[in-house]
Design a protein around this motif. Structure first.
Motif, PDB file in Angstrom:
ATOM      1  N   PHE A 113      -3.041  -1.974  -3.513  1.00  0.00           N
ATOM      2  CA  PHE A 113      -2.714  -3.418  -3.313  1.00  0.00           C
ATOM      3  C   PHE A 113      -3.395  -4.292  -3.767  1.00  0.00           C
ATOM      4  O   PHE A 113      -3.161  -5.782  -4.348  1.00  0.00           O
ATOM      5  CB  PHE A 113      -4.052  -3.329  -1.732  1.00  0.00           C
ATOM      6  CG  PHE A 113      -4.656  -4.030  -1.431  1.00  0.00           C
ATOM      7  CD1 PHE A 113      -3.556  -4.550   0.016  1.00  0.00           C
ATOM      8  CD2 PHE A 113      -5.052  -4.676  -1.812  1.00  0.00           C
ATOM      9  CE1 PHE A 113      -4.108  -5.897   0.698  1.00  0.00           C
ATOM     10  CE2 PHE A 113      -6.341  -5.447  -0.821  1.00  0.00           C
ATOM     11  CZ  PHE A 113      -5.502  -6.338   0.162  1.00  0.00           C
TER      12      PHE A 113
ATOM     13  N   LYS B 225      -3.365   2.759   1.937  1.00  0.00           N
ATOM     14  CA  LYS B 225      -4.280   1.496   1.726  1.00  0.00           C
ATOM     15  C   LYS B 225      -5.690   1.945   1.307  1.00  0.00           C
ATOM     16  O   LYS B 225      -5.829   1.630  -0.410  1.00  0.00           O
ATOM     17  CB  LYS B 225      -4.604   0.286   2.505  1.00  0.00           C
ATOM     18  CG  LYS B 225      -5.102  -1.310   1.733  1.00  0.00           C
ATOM     19  CD  LYS B 225      -6.185  -1.412   2.647  1.00  0.00           C
ATOM     20  CE  LYS B 225      -7.298  -3.511   2.076  1.00  0.00           C
ATOM     21  NZ  LYS B 225      -7.732  -4.034   2.995  1.00  0.00           N
TER      22      LYS B 225
ATOM     23  N   MET C  70       1.149  -1.259   0.298  1.00  0.00           N
ATOM     24  CA  MET C  70       0.133  -0.121  -0.239  1.00  0.00           C
ATOM     25  C   MET C  70       1.041   1.556   0.103  1.00  0.00           C
ATOM     26  O   MET C  70       0.377   2.328   0.243  1.00  0.00           O
ATOM     27  CB  MET C  70      -1.063  -0.192   1.186  1.00  0.00           C
ATOM     28  CG  MET C  70      -0.291  -0.204   2.612  1.00  0.00           C
ATOM     29  SD  MET C  70      -1.532  -0.546   3.567  1.00  0.00           S
ATOM     30  CE  MET C  70      -0.694  -0.758   4.827  1.00  0.00           C
TER      31      MET C  70
END
Length: 831
Positions: free
Chosen positions: A731, A724, A693
């Motif tokens: 991700f 994230k 992330m």
């Protein structure tokens, strides 16, 4: 004459007294103008104040212990500011837990101030003499054979309830900050009576709640065999105390205040030079201390210790099993099926964005709290489940020395869980149970647990020097002194026993060795053989480490763990981090040097192709290689741990930015490309936690701690889960890569022969590396996978015409189904 002299003397004395009084008043005024008195409402049982006059020098950590004040519930300290007008302050408990205002610290002006839960007010505290209301509805929520869990309805208070005191049979046994408590270490089939009292910050205590009885369940009739042969070998009726003392027969042990003389024990099971004594009685939770030549020493095999001391504690390990028993271990058919994720206990959950309960942040139990999220994205263990990793490699969680934030590479007790990560450092059974519960919950989530171990050195010589002079090499092999000597059989055996203890007692699934390169490679192979072939052959335990030392010119280099020694220890299923492949992919660790993922081709044309093939040997053999750093070193692909970044260097994103890449979209493409290489190469892939992330350790533009944040504040090290939410494309790319690897067995072949026979790899003139892979283990029908690493301009893969493109820079199942492999990208075609 005498009368006149007496009068003169009286006048002189009176004048002197007036002068001294004036001087004292002046001195007091000067002192008052340059001091600050701080009243601290207790958040810690024994608060320490770490401070400096603004702009001046800091006190020595942890600072000055604060004293009880005239105001109940408050501690007080008076600081001399010198010429400054205010103090810069942070508070701690003396054991590494800090309140530093999020890293910004607190400022107190001269005079008198009061601190209460982050709020500073001018003046002394307001006295509080009103006790909280009495807790109600105390109930027993559950019992086991050795514990009782309680809950009750919260009390109220005019200022606020701080916590609750729990009493068993009229004796205080603990406190709780919330309305639940589990009392451990109880006797099976026994009735206990409990009451609870509430207290506030001024230490006003309520009346006792109504009592409630708890009856513990029947205990097991089977006595669990002890996992250790040395140390305190417990049974309910007696405990054996044993320690290796090759240099002295003057060995004693102090057990629960009584000293016993240890006698030499005949050699057994490979152990030599052992002294011991058997002490009768049930010694569970009793303290003990070995003494050699009259000097207190720690028990190298001890499984619990009083925090901050070398005093050990006897533990009945049967009372520490997870509630409900151990869950099934997640399936791992082959070691090459592993996808490893490195994480630090505190970093993972300490940030406010983690969504983890306040009391569990930075703790073992916070690691596995489910249902947490931030801005609609999963955090914590749910994040790892979503990502799809098979293993978490957890940075050191045995007992280490530094009370402040640390990575844990400063060990003091190899077999004791670190107290900072426990809910209550002095709940010895609870500390072990919490760690076991964490591991158990990971298993329930389908994730195995790898323990980061640091047997290569100790925090100081004090750990072993007074036991025997044989533990240490006397050299600076580790780069920080106190290097452990595995050339001594009983020292190597200690490490092997510790590994077996963690695997057996805590259900650990693997070990990552810090600086395994200082160890003798034959001993490394023996440890692997013992665990993987003799004791736990069904587990597929992972064992790997750093094959270098602490920049030491070792005269026994030819005997130590290096990449080139891996063929000789393949029988033990042990491996190493593939530093050669890492450097060829990304460039140097901490500088601005670039590698393949930046389209800077390595000097050896086929360096990337070799890594893509699991770095297997040119010719299959179990002989050590002449070159200790041969890039083609692996007898088995499981021996190559492929990675780009790890905790002690830049995060992947920080490395890319440090190089000077300013185009953020291109920077993200490089990130994807680099990790794409790692996750589609033969061998075992490793992800540094947070890379998925774009985690960064640069805080407010400060790069000071970006590449070595071992003791930096949380603002640098903590996971910021907004990363994230802001980088879901990154991700998802990582997640899809992991899924791709799981779906295609051709990406995780398991032997030298399989790779040699089923993979053809070519390096193109532009640096592209193209691998043609037999995915279905049927050589007669040709290859079914094409994996392309392309660092330069787009290329056409003519053989892929009509094949399905299953992965490219956009992720899984791309819209573009041409046979073009784009630049700065990994592209995968399936027939």
């Amino acid at each position: 004459m005498n009368l006149i002299w007496s009068k003169r003397k009286f006048v002189l004395v009176l004048s002197l007294m007036i002068f001294l009084t004036t001087l004292m008043i002046y001195t007091d005024n000067v002192s008052a103008a340059n001091t600050v008195t701080i009243y601290y409402k207790r958040g810690y049982a024994t608060p320490y104040i770490h401070y400096r006059p603004e702009g001046g020098s800091w006190s020595t950590v942890p600072g000055m212990g604060m004293q009880d004040s005239e105001y109940p519930g408050y501690s007080v300290a008076t600081l001399n500011l010198g010429s400054a007008t205010r103090a810069e302050v942070c508070f701690n408990d003396g054991n590494g837990n800090w309140d530093s205002n999020g890293g910004s610290n607190y400022f107190f002006d001269q005079g008198v101030s009061t601190y209460d839960a982050g709020t500073i007010t001018i003046g002394a505290p307001v006295a509080d003499y009103q006790a909280p209301s009495t807790p109600t509805n105390l109930v027993v929520s559950s019992t086991t054979s050795s514990s009782a869990s309680l809950s009750w309805v919260a009390s109220t208070d005019n200022i606020g309830v701080v916590g609750y005191e729990v009493y068993r049979n009229g004796i205080k046994v603990g406190t709780s900050a919330n309305t639940t408590y589990t009392d451990s270490g109880l006797t099976p089939e026994t009735t206990y009576s409990y009451t609870v009292k509430a207290y506030d910050g001024a230490m006003n205590v309520s009346y006792s709640s109504d009592s409630v009885d708890a009856i513990t369940q029947a205990g097991s009739t089977v006595v669990k065999s002890h996992p250790m042969k040395l140390g305190a070998v417990y049974s309910p009726t007696e405990t054996d105390f044993r320690i290796w003392s090759p240099d002295s027969s003057n060995v004693k042990v102090l057990v629960d205040g009584i000293e016993y003389t240890c006698q030499r024990i005949p050699d057994f099971d490979g152990y030599t030079g052992i002294y011991g004594v058997t002490v009768s009685g049930d010694l569970h939770l009793k303290e003990y201390q070995f003494k050699i030549n009259g000097i207190d020493v720690r028990d190298p095999y001890g499984v619990m210790v009083v925090p901050g001391t070398n005093t050990n504690v006897v533990i009945d390990l049967a009372q520490t099993e997870p509630d409900g028993g151990w869950a099934a271990r997640p399936t791992l058919v082959n070691r090459e099926d592993a996808v490893i994720y490195e994480v630090h206990v505190r970093d993972f959950t300490i940030d406010a964005t983690s969504g983890v309960s306040a009391e569990k942040k930075g703790k073992f139990m916070g690691m596995v709290e489910s249902g947490t999220s931030y801005q609609g994205v999963a955090t914590g263990i749910d994040h790892l489940k979503e990502l799809g990793v098979t293993h978490v490699q957890i940075m050191p969680f045995y007992d280490f020395a530094t009370g402040m934030y640390n990575w844990g590479y400063d060990p003091v007790n190899y077999n004791v869980p670190e107290e900072q990560y426990a809910m209550d450092s002095y709940d010895y059974v609870g500390r072990i149970k919490e760690l076991k519960a964490m591991i158990n919950e990971f298993h329930k989530a389908g994730i195995r647990v790898i323990m980061d171990v640091v047997y290569n050195h100790t925090y100081s010589n004090e750990m072993f020097e007074n036991i025997a002079n044989q533990y240490y090499t006397g050299n600076n092999d580790s780069g920080c002194g106190n290097a452990i000597n595995t050339g001594v059989p009983m020292v190597s055996r200690m490490i092997q026993d510790s590994l077996e203890y963690w695997a057996r007692e805590y259900n650990i699934d693997g070990f990552r060795f810090d600086l395994v390169g200082i160890f003798h490679y034959e001993e490394y192979g023996k440890w692997g053989d013992h665990l993987n072939n003799q004791v736990f052959p069904e587990r597929n335990i992972l064992m790997y480490g750093e094959p270098w030392n602490g920049y030491w010119a070792d005269p026994e280099e030819y005997l130590k763990v290096r990449m080139g020694k891996m063929p000789a220890v393949a029988y033990g299923h042990v491996g190493v981090f593939n530093g050669k492949y890492r450097e060829n992919i990304k460039g140097d660790n901490d500088g601005t040097g670039t590698g393949y993922m930046f389209n800077n081709l390595p000097s050896w044309r086929d360096a990337i192709a070799v890594g893509a093939r699991g770095s297997i040997m040119a010719v299959k053999s179990t002989n050590p290689l002449p070159d200790n750093w041969d890039a083609m070193f692996a007898y088995d692909p499981e021996q190559s741990i492929n990675y780009i970044s790890a905790h002690d260097n830049y995060d992947l994103w920080d490395k890319i930015l440090h190089v000077g890449i300013q185009d953020m979209e291109y920077a993200k493409r490089i990130d994807k490309f680099g990790m794409g290489i790692v996750l589609t190469s033969q061998g075992i892939p490793f992800i540094h936690g947070g890379d998925e992330m774009l985690r960064t350790k640069v805080a407010d533009g400060d790069w000071t701690y970006a590449h070595n944040s071992y003791n930096a504040p949380d603002k640098y090290n903590s996971y910021k889960w907004n990363c994230k939410a802001e980088n879901t494309d990154i991700f998802n790319y990582y997640k899809n890569l992991i899924q791709l690897r799981k779906v295609h067995p051709g990406l995780r072949l398991t032997t030298w022969d399989e790779i040699n026979n089923r993979v053809d790899t070519y390096t193109w003139d532009n640096g592209a590396v193209v691998s043609y892979i037999d995915d279905d283990n049927n050589l007669s029908n040709g290859k079914e996978l094409i994996v392309v690493f392309n660092p330069a301009n787009n290329i056409i893969i003519s053989e892929a015409q009509g094949w399905r493109k299953v992965f490219d820079i956009t992720g899984a199942n791309p819209i573009d189904q041409s046979n073009i492999a784009e630049g700065t990208a990994v592209t995968v075609f399936v027939k």
